[in-house]
Design a protein around this motif. Sequence first.
Motif, short mmCIF file in Angstrom:
data_model
loop_
_atom_site.label_atom_id
_atom_site.label_comp_id
_atom_site.label_asym_id
_atom_site.label_seq_id
_atom_site.Cartn_x
_atom_site.Cartn_y
_atom_site.Cartn_z
N ALA A 50 0.84 -1.20 0.00
CA ALA A 50 0.00 0.00 0.00
C ALA A 50 0.87 1.25 0.00
CB ALA A 50 -0.91 0.00 1.22
N ALA A 51 0.40 2.27 -0.65
CA ALA A 51 1.15 3.52 -0.71
C ALA A 51 0.27 4.65 -0.17
CB ALA A 51 1.55 3.82 -2.15
N THR A 52 0.88 5.47 0.65
CA THR A 52 0.15 6.57 1.28
C THR A 52 0.81 7.90 0.96
OG1 THR A 52 -0.53 5.15 3.11
CG2 THR A 52 -0.63 7.53 3.48
N ILE A 53 -0.02 8.87 0.62
CA ILE A 53 0.47 10.24 0.44
C ILE A 53 -0.31 11.13 1.41
CG2 ILE A 53 0.60 12.22 -1.12
CD1 ILE A 53 2.57 10.01 -1.80
N GLY A 54 0.40 11.85 2.24
CA GLY A 54 -0.25 12.75 3.18
C GLY A 54 -0.77 14.00 2.49
N ASN A 55 -1.54 14.78 3.24
CA ASN A 55 -2.04 16.04 2.68
C ASN A 55 -1.08 17.20 2.96
OD1 ASN A 55 -2.38 16.73 5.33
ND2 ASN A 55 -4.60 16.43 5.33
N ASN A 56 0.11 16.86 3.42
CA ASN A 56 1.07 17.90 3.82
C ASN A 56 2.40 17.80 3.08
OD1 ASN A 56 1.85 15.52 4.95
ND2 ASN A 56 2.31 16.35 6.98
N ILE A 57 2.35 17.29 1.86
CA ILE A 57 3.59 17.10 1.10
C ILE A 57 3.53 17.99 -0.15
CG2 ILE A 57 5.09 15.43 -0.05
CD1 ILE A 57 3.67 13.27 1.65
N ASP A 58 4.39 18.97 -0.18
CA ASP A 58 4.33 19.95 -1.27
C ASP A 58 4.45 19.29 -2.65
OD1 ASP A 58 4.01 21.95 0.50
OD2 ASP A 58 6.06 22.76 0.35
N ALA A 59 5.29 18.24 -2.74
CA ALA A 59 5.59 17.67 -4.05
C ALA A 59 4.57 16.65 -4.53
CB ALA A 59 6.98 17.04 -4.03
N SER A 60 3.70 16.15 -3.64
CA SER A 60 2.84 15.05 -4.08
C SER A 60 1.40 15.11 -3.57
CB SER A 60 3.46 13.71 -3.69
OG SER A 60 3.81 13.70 -2.34
N SER A 61 1.07 15.98 -2.64
CA SER A 61 -0.33 16.10 -2.23
C SER A 61 -1.13 16.70 -3.37
CB SER A 61 -0.45 17.02 -1.00
OG SER A 61 0.27 16.50 0.09
N GLY A 62 -2.40 16.32 -3.45
CA GLY A 62 -3.27 16.98 -4.41
C GLY A 62 -3.53 18.40 -3.97
N ILE A 63 -3.49 19.35 -4.91
CA ILE A 63 -3.67 20.76 -4.56
C ILE A 63 -4.70 21.39 -5.49
CG2 ILE A 63 -2.58 23.02 -4.28
CD1 ILE A 63 0.09 21.59 -3.90
N PHE A 64 -5.75 21.93 -4.89
CA PHE A 64 -6.73 22.72 -5.62
C PHE A 64 -6.65 24.16 -5.16
CE2 PHE A 64 -8.70 18.53 -6.03
CZ PHE A 64 -9.20 18.54 -7.32
N ARG B 59 -4.56 7.04 -0.05
CA ARG B 59 -3.74 5.83 -0.13
C ARG B 59 -4.35 4.84 -1.11
NH1 ARG B 59 -5.69 7.09 4.07
NH2 ARG B 59 -3.69 7.76 4.90
N ILE B 60 -3.48 4.06 -1.70
CA ILE B 60 -3.92 3.03 -2.63
C ILE B 60 -3.43 1.68 -2.14
CG2 ILE B 60 -4.20 4.46 -4.67
CD1 ILE B 60 -1.44 3.66 -5.52
N TYR B 61 -4.18 0.66 -2.50
CA TYR B 61 -3.94 -0.68 -1.99
C TYR B 61 -3.79 -1.66 -3.16
CZ TYR B 61 -5.98 1.57 2.13
OH TYR B 61 -6.26 2.43 3.16
N PRO B 62 -2.61 -1.77 -3.74
CA PRO B 62 -2.42 -2.75 -4.82
C PRO B 62 -2.49 -4.17 -4.25
CG PRO B 62 -0.54 -1.25 -4.64
CD PRO B 62 -1.38 -1.04 -3.44
N ALA B 63 -3.18 -5.03 -4.94
CA ALA B 63 -3.24 -6.42 -4.52
C ALA B 63 -1.93 -7.12 -4.87
CB ALA B 63 -4.40 -7.12 -5.22
N VAL B 64 -1.71 -8.26 -4.27
CA VAL B 64 -0.46 -8.98 -4.56
C VAL B 64 -0.41 -9.46 -6.00
CG1 VAL B 64 -0.02 -9.70 -2.19
CG2 VAL B 64 -1.51 -11.08 -3.63
N ASP B 65 -1.61 -9.63 -6.58
CA ASP B 65 -1.65 -10.04 -7.99
C ASP B 65 -2.17 -8.91 -8.88
OD1 ASP B 65 -4.18 -9.97 -7.01
OD2 ASP B 65 -4.85 -11.84 -7.97
N GLN B 66 -1.92 -7.70 -8.44
CA GLN B 66 -2.39 -6.54 -9.20
C GLN B 66 -1.73 -6.53 -10.58
OE1 GLN B 66 -4.41 -4.01 -7.31
NE2 GLN B 66 -5.06 -3.73 -9.41
N SER B 67 -2.54 -6.37 -11.60
CA SER B 67 -1.99 -6.32 -12.95
C SER B 67 -1.12 -5.09 -13.13
CB SER B 67 -3.13 -6.27 -13.98
OG SER B 67 -3.94 -7.40 -13.87
N ALA B 68 -0.04 -5.26 -13.83
CA ALA B 68 0.82 -4.11 -14.12
C ALA B 68 0.12 -3.22 -15.14
CB ALA B 68 2.16 -4.60 -14.68
N GLY B 69 0.49 -1.94 -15.12
CA GLY B 69 -0.09 -1.01 -16.09
C GLY B 69 -0.44 0.32 -15.45
#
Lengths: 186, 289
Positions: free
Chosen positions: A64-78, A161-171
Motif C-alpha cells: 500500500a502507498a500513502t500520500i499525506g495532505n502535507n507534502i508539497d511535491a505530491s499532495s493533491g492541490i486545488f 492511499r492506494i492498496y495494490p493487490a499482490v496479484d495486481q496487474s501491471a499497467g
Amino acid sequence: MNKKGVERKFAVVLVAAIICFSLSVNSVQAQDVATGTATATVLTALAVSAAQSLIFGNIYQGVAATIGNNIDASSGIFNILGQGSAGISISFALPQFIALADGSDRMTIGFSSTDATVDSNNTTPATVVAGDGWINVNPNLLPAATVIGAAGQTNVYLGGRIYPAVDQSAGGYSGDIILTVAYNGT
Amino acid sequence: MITKWQICRIPIKGQHLFTGLLIAFFLLIGHVKAGVLVAPTVVFMDEHKRTGRITVQNPSDEPREVTIRMSFGLPTSDSLGNVFVNLQDSGITDIKAATSWVKPFPRKMLLQPGATQVVRFVARPPKDLVDGEYWARVVVTSQEGKTSLPSASAEGQISTVLNMIMQTAIMLKYRQGDQVAHLKLNGVEASQEDTLVNVIVDLSSTGNASYVGMMHCRLYNADKQEIGYRRFDLAVYHDLKRRVTFPIASYTNSGPYSFELFITPDGRKDIAAEYLIRGNDIEYSVTVP
C-alpha cells in the motif's frame, strides 16, 4: 476614427487599467471604481484550478502507498479564487477504485477522515498550520464554514492511499477526483 | 447607453466593455495556474429577457475540456447552522426549480490556452408560471483537454494518474412578474461553551423571491463594549439556519454577553444594484444565557 470613437476607446482602456490595478493587489473582490463620470461595478469571477494532482509515484504489488495532505511535491492541490471572505460550499467526489484503461483490473483507493486540509491563507501543504484554516479534516465532509481567504484565495490539499493487490496487474491506472465549489451567499 | 453586459454598468457600448474586461481578466489570471474562470457568479434572466450569458475562460497553458450542465442546489443548513449547497441533478421536486426549462449553449467545448467562450442560456418557462423567482445552478466542469492515460515506465510496474476535475456551480435566477423579497426571523439561540459563544440564527424567506443581503453580528461584553464582529453574505431561498461563533478566551469573566443581529439588503457589492430585490431589515438582540 472620429473624436467620439477615440474618447470611447480611451474610456475603455482607462476603466480596464483601473480594474487591472485593483486586481494587481491580488484581489478579485467586487468593487466600485469611480473615475470622472464612469462608474463600474465589477462583479466577482470564480476560478477553480488544480495546481497539482495526487501523486503516488512508483507502486509495487501488495504494498500500500500513502500520500499525506502535507507534502508539497505530491499532495493533491486545488486553488479556489474568488471574492475575499465570501462563504463557499466545497465538496469532493472521490473514487473508491482506479482502473486500467481497458477496465480489465482495478485497484482500491481510500481517503481517511483526516486526508484533507483547507487553507485560507494561501500557504503550502507543508507549511499550513491550524490558524490558516481547517487542518486534517474529512474530505467527504469539508467544513461548512469555509470561506475564500481575505486575499481572494483558498487552497484545498488532499492526501490518500492506494492498496495494490499482490496479484495486481501491471499497467497504468486512472480515476477522477472532482471538487465542486459554489458560493453559499448568492 | 447602459450596456446589457451583466457584470458591469458602464455608459459605454458592450463590445468595448467586453474588450476592457478581457484585458482585466487576462491580468487577473496571471494568478491562476490552471482551471477555468467563470464570470459572473450569478446569472439573472426575466420574462422580458429570456436569455443570459456567462463567460468561461481558460487561463492555463493547456487546453481544457469544459462541459456545462444545469443542476439544482440552494444554500441549506442542518440543525447546527452549518450551511451547505448540495447539487441535485435529478428528482428535483422544488416548484421553484428552473432546471428543466433553462438550456445552456454550447454544452461542451474545448478551450485552447487563453481562449474565452461565451455560454448563453435560453429560458422556455411554462406558460402559466406564477409570479416570483425561479432558480437553477449552472455547473461548469473542467479538466485537462488531453487526458493522458497512465503508462508504466517499466514492464511489471504500476502507475497511477488521478484526473483532477473542477466544478464551479453558479446561481441562475429567472424572474417572472412582480417579486417580493422578505425575510422572517424565526428565532435566535445563543449559548456559551467554555471559550466560545455560539449563536444560531433561524431564518425563513417569506417572499416569492430569494432574500439576498448582509448579516452583521456583534457580541458585546457586560460593559457594552463590542468584543466580536462577524459579517456574512446572506442568501435565503426557503429556510436557513446560520451559525455564528465568537471566541471569547481573551474576555473571560467579562459577561454576561449580549448578541446583536442586523440583517440588511444593503452592502452587497458582488451583485449589481439593478438586480437586487430590496427586502426588509431585521434587528434583534439577546443576552447570552
